[in-house]
Motif scaffolding. Structure first.
Motif, short mmCIF file in Angstrom:
data_model
loop_
_atom_site.label_atom_id
_atom_site.label_comp_id
_atom_site.label_asym_id
_atom_site.label_seq_id
_atom_site.Cartn_x
_atom_site.Cartn_y
_atom_site.Cartn_z
N ASP A 157 -2.71 4.15 -5.33
CA ASP A 157 -1.99 4.89 -6.37
C ASP A 157 -1.48 3.90 -7.40
OD1 ASP A 157 -2.31 7.31 -5.10
OD2 ASP A 157 -0.35 7.28 -4.14
N ARG A 158 -1.60 4.28 -8.66
CA ARG A 158 -1.06 3.46 -9.76
C ARG A 158 -0.18 4.39 -10.58
NH1 ARG A 158 -3.02 -1.09 -13.02
NH2 ARG A 158 -2.56 -0.70 -15.22
N ILE A 159 1.12 4.13 -10.55
CA ILE A 159 2.11 5.05 -11.12
C ILE A 159 2.92 4.32 -12.19
CG2 ILE A 159 4.02 6.61 -10.61
CD1 ILE A 159 3.08 6.48 -7.64
N ARG A 160 2.96 4.91 -13.35
CA ARG A 160 3.73 4.31 -14.44
C ARG A 160 5.21 4.66 -14.27
NH1 ARG A 160 1.16 5.79 -19.98
NH2 ARG A 160 2.32 7.73 -19.69
N PHE A 161 6.09 3.66 -14.43
CA PHE A 161 7.53 3.93 -14.38
C PHE A 161 8.19 3.37 -15.63
CE2 PHE A 161 6.92 -0.07 -12.02
CZ PHE A 161 7.86 -0.91 -12.60
N GLY A 163 6.96 -0.44 -16.20
CA GLY A 163 5.75 -1.07 -15.71
C GLY A 163 4.90 -0.12 -14.89
N PHE A 164 4.09 -0.69 -13.99
CA PHE A 164 3.23 0.07 -13.10
C PHE A 164 3.57 -0.25 -11.66
CE2 PHE A 164 0.33 0.02 -16.82
CZ PHE A 164 0.13 1.38 -16.94
N PHE A 165 3.68 0.79 -10.85
CA PHE A 165 3.88 0.63 -9.41
C PHE A 165 2.55 0.90 -8.73
CE2 PHE A 165 5.07 1.85 -5.14
CZ PHE A 165 6.17 1.06 -4.85
N MET A 166 2.08 -0.08 -7.95
CA MET A 166 0.83 0.07 -7.22
C MET A 166 1.13 0.13 -5.72
SD MET A 166 0.13 -1.48 -10.25
CE MET A 166 0.16 -3.26 -10.11
N ARG A 167 0.54 1.11 -5.07
CA ARG A 167 0.69 1.23 -3.63
C ARG A 167 -0.66 1.60 -3.03
NH1 ARG A 167 4.45 6.75 -3.85
NH2 ARG A 167 2.74 8.22 -4.27
N TYR A 218 11.67 2.59 -10.63
CA TYR A 218 10.99 1.71 -9.66
C TYR A 218 11.66 1.84 -8.29
CZ TYR A 218 10.06 -2.41 -6.88
OH TYR A 218 9.76 -3.23 -5.83
N ARG A 219 13.00 1.84 -8.27
CA ARG A 219 13.72 1.93 -7.00
C ARG A 219 13.37 3.21 -6.26
NH1 ARG A 219 20.04 0.74 -6.70
NH2 ARG A 219 19.88 1.56 -8.80
N GLU A 220 13.27 4.30 -6.97
CA GLU A 220 12.90 5.57 -6.34
C GLU A 220 11.50 5.51 -5.75
OE1 GLU A 220 13.33 8.55 -9.32
OE2 GLU A 220 15.51 8.29 -9.51
N LEU A 221 10.57 4.91 -6.50
CA LEU A 221 9.19 4.79 -6.02
C LEU A 221 9.10 3.87 -4.81
CD1 LEU A 221 7.32 4.49 -9.44
CD2 LEU A 221 6.95 6.29 -7.73
N ALA A 222 9.81 2.75 -4.86
CA ALA A 222 9.77 1.81 -3.74
C ALA A 222 10.35 2.42 -2.48
CB ALA A 222 10.52 0.53 -4.12
N THR A 223 11.46 3.13 -2.63
CA THR A 223 12.10 3.76 -1.47
C THR A 223 11.20 4.82 -0.86
OG1 THR A 223 14.29 3.38 -2.45
CG2 THR A 223 14.13 5.03 -0.70
N ALA A 224 10.52 5.58 -1.71
CA ALA A 224 9.66 6.65 -1.23
C ALA A 224 8.34 6.14 -0.66
CB ALA A 224 9.37 7.63 -2.38
N SER A 256 4.42 -4.18 -7.97
CA SER A 256 4.49 -3.63 -9.32
C SER A 256 4.36 -4.72 -10.37
CB SER A 256 5.80 -2.86 -9.54
OG SER A 256 6.90 -3.75 -9.53
N TRP A 257 3.81 -4.32 -11.49
CA TRP A 257 3.78 -5.15 -12.70
C TRP A 257 4.88 -4.63 -13.60
CZ3 TRP A 257 2.92 -3.07 -17.61
CH2 TRP A 257 2.84 -4.00 -18.66
#
Length: 453
Positions: free
Chosen positions: A195-199, A235-239, A205-211, A221-222
């Motif tokens: 998944d590549r999610i723009r934040f 940036g972008f969150f990659m998981r 970012y904190r919400e995405l990392a926690t989830a 993330s970049w």
């Protein structure tokens, strides 16, 4: 790696190409049973393979550099248990070529596969799955350590355990790692479902990392550190997870030549304007907020490896890689303040990587990762201006109770190292008396280090 250049100049470099120092002599090692008598050298010794450390932890000014890159034999592979044993000069790339077709993967990998197994242990490297798997050292079962007095120690959690703990993250100072055995991770295919999610902010970012930490093995993330107030921190969150489907996958073949940077770019190439323009283009290149796709592990883990000699983009003066970690408590406020400080300075980072470390403890005495937020940045070496910014960042990291990564450092103050790694005195007992490095002399010298620009 750039072995030809090292041979031509008769001196090794770090990947950041700063500082520019020379050993007195480079001594190649071809067989693990025919190591030169280390006690005969009058100057300090340090092992060296491919120079992928960014600062001076792999350098030994006016000393003896022991080139161990020829120790590249595989010794055993238990395909049932996933235990691989190989010499210390084998690269992660070579390991992957052997294990991936057989359904195994590295337990932990940094952002390049062109590092040696010995280097991965000596720097106790981490990766995108630290919150799940910890550091590389967590998966090492045993290794052989050659000391300058001729002792060959088999080190494991139960045998010569203190040397085991000192050597993992020990920056090559406890002796020469000749071979190592480590556990692998079982996989179904070489593919990663990503998944590549723009934040738009660090709060997002904190919400995405926690989830994501619970359900995704790999997260990173970049992030933007240069621009307007609304741009800094987005940036972008990659998981991602390893693909578990039953689809048949044909191993990727290297059908075309990789890109390469053929010469040193002019020093003005990476400046505030060019980095800001790149950040904007990159951020807006993805038209939708969330993209899911299945990709080969190469592009997920090692995007920069597709560009040979990419460090030449920073010019002949090289660059500073700066990575630190700060505790979670108050960490997001500190991270925002640090990003704002960088943006105001105009010293943009071309590549900025943000992720969260978990609480998996490493066996290494001097290991860098600890629970918190970690940021890795690349700054072109603009001399005094860049060093002053890094001094300001040091102060902010220090005040937050954080620390800097030795494997990526070229100018940390001795008191900052000793504060952040209080066990360094205990570790010092296990340093081989014939071994030293430019880094170690700098961070343990009482009067500090005279910066060379």
């Amino acid at each position: 790696m750039d072995k030809n250049k090292m041979a031509a100049n008769n001196h090794p470099q770090s990947w950041g190409r700063f500082p520019q120092v020379r050993p007195e002599r480079v001594v190649p090692v071809y067989w693990r049973d025919e190591i030169p008598d280390l006690a005969m050298f009058e100057r300090p010794v340090l092992p060296y393979a491919y120079g992928r450390s960014y600062g001076d932890s792999c350098l030994n000014e006016d000393g003896i550099t022991l080139d161990v890159s020829n120790l590249r034999h595989f010794l055993s592979f238990d395909e049932e248990q996933g235990l691989l044993c190989c010499e210390a000069g084998v690269t992660l790339a070579e390991v992957l070529d052997v294990i991936v077709p057989r359904g195994w993967f590295l337990p932990v990998t940094p952002g390049t596969k062109y590092v040696s197994i010995g280097g991965a242990i000596a720097n106790d490297v981490h990766g995108k799955n630290h919150h799940k798997a910890g550091t590389f050292g967590c998966h090492v079962t045993r290794f052989e350590l050659l000391r300058s007095d001729g002792q060959r120690l088999i080190c494991s959690p139960t045998e010569n355990s203190e040397f085991f703990r000192a050597t993992i993250g020990g920056l090559g100072l406890t002796g020469v790692i000749l071979w190592a055995e480590f556990r692998l991770k079982r996989i179904h295919s070489p593919l990663i479902v990503m998944d590549r999610i723009r934040f738009s902010s660090l709060d997002e970012y904190r919400e995405l990392a926690t989830a994501s930490d619970r359900d995704f093995e790999y997260t990173v993330s970049w992030v933007v550190c240069l621009g307007s107030k609304n741009e800094v921190g987005r940036g972008f969150f990659m998981r991602g997870n390893h693909d578990t489907s039953t689809r048949r996958v044909v191993q990727r073949r290297r059908s075309r030549l990789p890109l390469t940077v053929p010469f040193d770019f002019p020093s003005f190439t990476l400046n505030r304007l060019s980095i800001h323009a790149f950040n904007r283009l990159y951020y807006h290149a993805q038209s939708v907020k969330h993209v899911r796709k299945t990709v080969h592990y190469d592009s997920f883990f090692y995007p920069l490896d597709a560009i040979h000699h990419w460090n030449r983009m920073y010019g002949k003066r090289g660059f500073f890689q700066y990575q630190f970690v700060v505790p979670f408590e108050g960490g997001y406020e500190v991270m925002q303040a640090i990003m704002n400080c960088i943006s105001r300075s105009g010293e943009g980072s071309f590549l900025t990587v943000l992720k969260s470390f978990g609480d998996v403890e490493s066996p290494g005495m001097l290991s860098f990762p600890r629970p918190g937020l970690t940021l890795a940045l690349d700054f072109a070496n603009h001399g005094t201006k860049t060093l002053r910014l890094l001094d300001r960042l040091d102060a902010m990291v220090r005040e937050a109770g954080g620390c800097i990564y030795p494997a990526k450092d070229a100018r940390m103050r001795a008191d900052d190292f000793q504060r952040a790694y209080p066990q360094w005195k205990t570790f010092e007992q296990y340093i081989d008396p014939k071994f030293s490095s430019s880094f170690w002399r700098r961070v343990t010298r009482e009067n500090g280090w005279e910066k060379k620009i």
